[in-house]
Design an enzyme around this catalytic site. Sequence first.
Site, short mmCIF file in Angstrom:
data_model
loop_
_atom_site.label_atom_id
_atom_site.label_comp_id
_atom_site.label_asym_id
_atom_site.label_seq_id
_atom_site.Cartn_x
_atom_site.Cartn_y
_atom_site.Cartn_z
N GLY A 64 0.80 -1.23 0.00
CA GLY A 64 0.00 0.00 0.00
C GLY A 64 0.82 1.27 0.00
O GLY A 64 0.53 2.18 0.77
N SER A 119 0.90 3.62 -2.17
CA SER A 119 0.16 4.81 -2.64
C SER A 119 -0.63 5.44 -1.50
O SER A 119 -0.62 6.67 -1.33
CB SER A 119 -0.80 4.43 -3.76
OG SER A 119 -0.11 3.74 -4.75
N ALA A 133 -0.05 5.00 1.72
CA ALA A 133 0.88 5.47 2.75
C ALA A 133 1.48 6.82 2.36
O ALA A 133 1.58 7.73 3.20
CB ALA A 133 1.98 4.44 2.98
N ASP A 163 -6.64 0.46 3.23
CA ASP A 163 -5.20 0.73 3.29
C ASP A 163 -4.93 2.15 3.80
O ASP A 163 -3.96 2.39 4.52
CB ASP A 163 -4.56 0.50 1.90
CG ASP A 163 -5.42 1.01 0.75
OD1 ASP A 163 -6.47 1.62 1.01
OD2 ASP A 163 -5.03 0.82 -0.42
#
Length: 475
Positions: free
Chosen positions: A93, A95, A97, A138
């Site tokens: 994840g 993107s 984060a 996410d």
Amino acid sequence: MKKVSVTAPGKLMLMGEHAVVYGYPCIVTAVNQCLKVTISENKDERIEIVAPQVKDTRFVEASIKYFEEKLDIKVTGICVTTDSTFSGIFGFGSSSAVTVAMLKALSVYFERDVSNDELFLLAYKVVLAVQGVGSGFDVAAAVYGGTFVYDKDQGRIRDLTDASKGMQLVVGYSGVKANTVKIVQEVAKQKEVEHEKITQIFSEIKQLVDAGEKCICASDWQALGALFSKNQYLLVQLSVSTQKLDAMVATATHAGAYGAKLSGAGGGDCMIALTGAEHVLTVAKAIEKVGGEIVQAKTNCPGVRVETTDDQKELFIIVDKDDKILEYRSRYDCHHDKSLMHRSVSLLVFHTDGRVLLQKRSMTKDTHPGYWTTAVGGHVTKGETYDQAIVRETREELGIGVIPVKHSVFSYAYPIETEMECMYTAVYDGPFHPSAEEIERVEFFTKKQLEDALKHGHMQLTELALYELRKVKFL
Ligand code: MEV
């Protein structure tokens, strides 16, 4: 130079992938593979982005755009750099984060209050705007951290962080980078064609997720493992697993795991095996034997956080109410336990014309980042006296060597810590050489200027500074 660094964790889906896109719950955990965003002042008005680890800079750019809109602010003159402890290929994840870290960094840099719930909603909007699909689990993992039950419409609904402490996972990468968006779209198409079958699979997944939550709360890892395997069976029915993932899952279970499944969209990326501590090595070796790559990922990790420049292990002096030394404890302990009263020092500096000097704390301080406070403030470390500490702190923070005059010693309780404060005063007109790491700037204020700034909410002053300024009758 103004500079803010923010770190956000990646995630692993424990149970409920795909179904979560359609409003069913899932269980997710944050992992210690993190993405860091640093915003620093640029030499001109341009926005410069140096982001080698993220797939593209669209998430950073969209974060700026949505932040500007939401907070009615024009973002200029910043340099954004990213740094990451994980490779984007594992499907942890990156993107979401980077989006969460970027938005948090912007809010700290431009001194806007954004709560975690607001951060989640804003970051989810950015992610949807850029990639079009996604449940947002996410994004929630990057914001809140820990382990929790997530629902697309309600966000994080139940925290399982404490209950998940004993959970032991082995994570294996299949060697294939999955395209999450494509797989989610394929499942959507399948759902149109075989509506009843797919809806039935999703509702069975939901039952497993509900049962999984109960197992986590009861620390029944064996039963949870069995649910993992059932969840995997349903993901195979959904046609999102691959031969390689199937082989890794099967071998992990044969090697002694309680259960295993793919984690995330499928089509590649990672699988997870739930094991007892005694089987971790055997399971890892078995996964490697069928061509999987073991990824060292710790689960249940903290959510987004501003990086501090303070050494959390530094030892402070714990005293009783009569200022008698009891023991020594770390800065971290002292700032997380109000019963640990520790020695501190502060200095009020006055100009010869009567104005008072205040410092604006840097955004990377672990307590009161961005607040205005007394000219100098710090802790007495193990082996130091109050007098030695104030001389050291004054040199470190203001770059000057004045001889402070002791005013008084008193205990002071903040919401998160309790200090035995030794207050000093000094008269000094400058020049000052403030520490770039600890202080954003220093400024002299007349009584009237300070009163006006406080009245109109133009500055946030620490409670201690207010207390001390009243004590010397400046305010
Ligand atoms: C992908 O990691 C998990 C999915 O459920 C998609 C999502 O929830 O955004 C397939």
